[in-house]
Design an enzyme around this catalytic site. Structure first.
Site, PDB file in Angstrom:
ATOM      1  N   SER A 595     -20.494 -83.386   9.602  1.00 55.55           N
ATOM      2  CA  SER A 595     -20.636 -82.649   8.349  1.00 55.55           C
ATOM      3  C   SER A 595     -20.624 -81.146   8.646  1.00 55.55           C
ATOM      4  CB  SER A 595     -21.914 -83.086   7.629  1.00 55.55           C
ATOM      5  OG  SER A 595     -21.936 -82.624   6.307  1.00 55.55           O
ATOM      6  N   HIS A 713     -19.720 -90.502   3.405  1.00 57.61           N
ATOM      7  CA  HIS A 713     -20.237 -89.470   4.307  1.00 57.61           C
ATOM      8  C   HIS A 713     -21.133 -90.063   5.397  1.00 57.61           C
ATOM      9  CE1 HIS A 713     -20.570 -85.201   5.099  1.00 57.61           C
ATOM     10  NE2 HIS A 713     -21.877 -85.290   5.192  1.00 57.61           N
TER      11      HIS A 713
END
Length: 746
Positions: A595, A713
């Site tokens: 991320s 994610h």
């Protein structure tokens, strides 16, 4: 050197390659990479050296130049076409990349053995409990125990043996594919009902359901669009449990398409009524990038709404009384970061106003104006991490640059008492359910997570039955904490996990991990699967970079907006320190992040490709000029900045990894991973970066792209998919660092 070789051409159809073609590529696995030029379909074979000296066929991406203008500066983008996820060209490119990547791992004789041991270790771990909540004697927790693919919401008989449990809601039976996840849940004040958000395939796009705790029966109440990344979602029950407040995103037709995942608001729902009858309560004046978290007082008479201004770390707070009247009590500029209800008719506040390490305040609910707040715990050397008010005082955990300490402040005294915790450990999830008790989690790098309680007797701490056990021991591992001097002299903490007696001869395979953003602190944690890395001779290092919150708000602010380069300098310094201290050398060093940490990976490999042999980057951000155009990209503006501001544009462009990939550079081996359902970071970021690196590199190190259709994610990803990705990551590291994987060969 990557080569692109035309194997043959055929008029608009693909013919079988002739003998000469087979002769040239007989030792290589061939992918059918098609490109039409002037109506003729060409098959290209791109060759890259890979595992065991074999060749890996590359997937070329055509250049389709687009020029974007920022403050009169023209920026070329050759792969903007890969932003269109629904186009046939993008789908074909993604499919061929995944096939290419799978062919790489198929050649590694230890990959399947690693996957098998990872699954075995996870299966032999005891159950992990998290998200503990108690109301009127009803204790709920999320319980995760493989082979279940997702955590199960359970009711516990007690925290101490036998601590019996039974399921309240099991997403693994709700959807046997293992792809339905519980985003969050909220227990009603009387313990009768639980509201929970369910999402699918790691998407974090949640629908609210209401379940009866006693029998696990689902009620008819079902409310869509209560949760979405990055803004999240939340709910809070009113006092008698007959209704709840929840976060709601716009529905189709209420906002333009580009605004549907923004403009979060607070709505009211009465149990047993259709969602179409729900009433708006608050939020029309909130920022477009508002992120709302709701909480209720123990008596259910007060509701608190904490509203974040995107991901930059600033909050405003609103209070609702029992008559349904809302009042704003703090603003973004007030520096109040967190509020919690006490049982004494007061709110407790974490303030960083003129106190970057944090001070704790008490604010009476009868006079909820910030000027009426009094100091309960003044600013200290450590940084306030969490806190829990009780009947006679307040517990607080403090970060000491990464590890935690736990303190108790008795009411009327600002001199705390120490509460014993594990050495070099993290303290989390502080809650006081009754009187002066405390429930908290504690974990170290070498000891699994466990829930503890502290009773009213000073200093008496007891481990509960909710303690994880590990199938492997880390008795031969030690943790040393050293400091790397960054470019400007800032000392950056390094937590080095290594086998006792390791030789500092510069030959140790070393994995360096970091994040460095959003005020997120990397604290000690335990992972039994690190045993594989240690058994293969590896060292594991976690760096606490600026941009995180390990040393307070100043540490965070020193690494955000136009100061983001400090984060990259810190990470480069960490690598240089490990090399200079003879822990490792560039050919044995690997780095990993995800991320915002993926952005870190991209910046590192474009600024110092010579310092590491391997880069593993998960769900990363790479194109800093177009990230705010992504579906939820504007949430990041308060952390990264915006191209609309000239100074921030210059800073973004100066480090944007995608724009600093240079042709002809010998880049290290890179594994780029993403999930196609990622609502936090657009998968296009990974596609574009992988394509650019593959076209640019002059080394024979592979640049691999891995995309998963059933993941996002990472939150809510099924166990089997998490194990598969971890097996790929470890296998990639072993292969590229020349580590011995023989024990995992079949």
């Amino acid at each position: 050197m990557t080569q692109l070789l035309p194997a043959f051409a055929a008029s608009k159809t693909l013919a079988a390659p002739g003998p000469a073609t087979y002769f040239f590529v007989m030792n290589f696995q061939i992918f059918r990479v098609l490109q039409k030029i002037n109506g003729i379909t060409l098959l290209f074979v791109a060759l890259t050296r890979t595992a065991g000296g074999a060749a890996l066929v590359s997937v070329p991406a055509p250049l389709e130049p687009v020029t974007n203008s920022y403050h009169n500066e023209l920026v070329l983008d050759n792969y903007q076409w890969l932003e269109n996820a629904s186009s046939g060209a993008t789908r074909d490119w993604t499919r061929l990349q995944n096939e290419r990547t799978r062919s790489y791992f198929a050649r590694l004789p230890f990959r399947e053995g690693i996957a098998q041991q990872l699954a075995q270790l996870r299966g032999e771990e005891s159950a992990r409990y998290f998200g503990l909540v108690e109301k009127k004697g009803t204790i709920l927790a999320l319980r995760f125990k493989p082979p279940a693919q997702q955590p199960v919401l359970t009711r516990l008989s007690a925290l101490y043996p036998p601590a019996l449990w039974r399921p309240v809601f099991d997403p693994n039976t709700y959807n046997t594919n293992g792809t339905t996840a519980i985003d969050w849940y909220v227990l009603s004040r009387d313990g009768r009902f639980v509201a929970l958000s369910l999402s699918e395939g790691g998407s974090e796009q949640g629908t609210l359901h209401v379940v009866e705790v006693e029998n696990g029966q689902s009620r008819t109440d079902e409310i869509p669009r209560v949760q979405f990344p990055t803004g999240g979602g939340s709910a809070a029950w009113i006092g008698d449990g007959s209704a709840l407040l929840y976060t709601r995103y716009p529905h189709d037709g209420e906002k333009p398409q580009e605004d549907l995942n923004f403009y979060q608001q607070i709505w009211f729902h009465r149990l047993g009524t259709p969602a179409t009858e729900d009433k708006y309560e608050l939020g029309k004046d909130f920022p477009r990038i508002a992120e709302i978290e709701l909480d209720a007082s123990d008596d259910g008479q007060w509701i608190l709404a904490s509203v974040a201004n995107g991901d930059g770390g600033d909050f405003a707070h609103y209070l609702r009384d029992s008559n349904g009247n809302w009042k704003q009590i703090t603003r973004f500029e007030d520096g109040i970061k967190r509020l919690k209800f006490g049982r004494d008719g007061a709110l407790y506040l974490l303030s960083r106003k003129d106190a970057p390490h944090g001070k704790l305040l008490r604010l009476p609910l009868t006079k909820p104006e910030l000027g009426n707040a009094s100091i309960v715990a003044p600013e200290r050397k450590g940084t306030v991490q969490e806190f829990a008010p009780n009947d006679d005082g307040l517990y607080a955990s403090y970060l000491l640059g990464g590890p935690s300490e736990l303190l108790y402040f008795r009411r009327g005294s600002t001199r705390p008492r120490d509460i014993p915790v594990l050495r070099i450990s993290s303290v989390s999830a502080l809650e006081s359910w009754h009187e002066d008790d405390l429930v908290f989690g504690n974990v170290s790098y070498l000891t699994p997570f466990a829930w503890f309680t502290k009773d009213t007797l000073p200093g008496k701490v007891q481990k509960t039955a909710l303690a994880m056990t590990s199938p492997v021991s880390f008795d031969d591992i030690e943790v040393v904490r050293e400091f790397a001097p960054s470019k400007d002299g800032t000392k950056v903490p390094l937590n080095i996990l290594r086998k006792k007696g390791v030789k500092l001869d510069g030959q140790n395979p070393t994995l360096l991990y970091a994040y460095g953003g959003y005020g997120v602190s990397l604290v000690p944690n335990f992972d039994s699967t690190r045993r594989l890395w240690f058994d293969a001779g590896g060292l594991y290092v976690i760096a606490n970079l600026r941009g995180g919150g390990e040393f307070g708000e100043e540490w965070h602010k020193a690494g955000n907006l136009t100061r983001k380069q400090n984060v990259f300098d810190d990470f480069i310094a960490a690598a240089q320190y490990l090399i200079g201290r003879h822990y490792t050398n560039p050919s044995k060093l690997a780095i990993e992040g995800g991320s915002n940490g993926g952005l870190l990976m991209g910046a590192f490999l474009t600024q110092r490709p010579d310092l590491a042999r391997v880069v593993v980057s998960h769900v990363g951000i790479y194109d800093m000029l177009r990230v705010e155009l992504d579906p939820n990209g504007q949430f990041n503006v308060t952390e990264f900045g915006t191209v609309k501001n000239h100074d921030q544009f210059k800073a973004l462009y100066a480090y944007s990894p995608y724009h600093h990939v240079r042709d002809g550079v010998k880049y290290p081996a890179v594994l780029v991973t993403t999930g196609e359902n990622d609502g936090r970071v657009n998968p296009a970021q990974s596609r574009k970066m992988a394509a650019r690196l593959q076209a640019a590199t002059s080394s024979d190190c592979p640049i691999l792209f891995r995309s998963t259709a059933s993941a996002g994610h990472g939150i809510g990803t099924s166990l089997k998919e998490r194990i598969a990705e971890q097996a790929d990551t470890l296998s990639f590291l072993f292969d590229q660092l020349g580590m011995d994987g023989s024990r995992w060969k079949f």
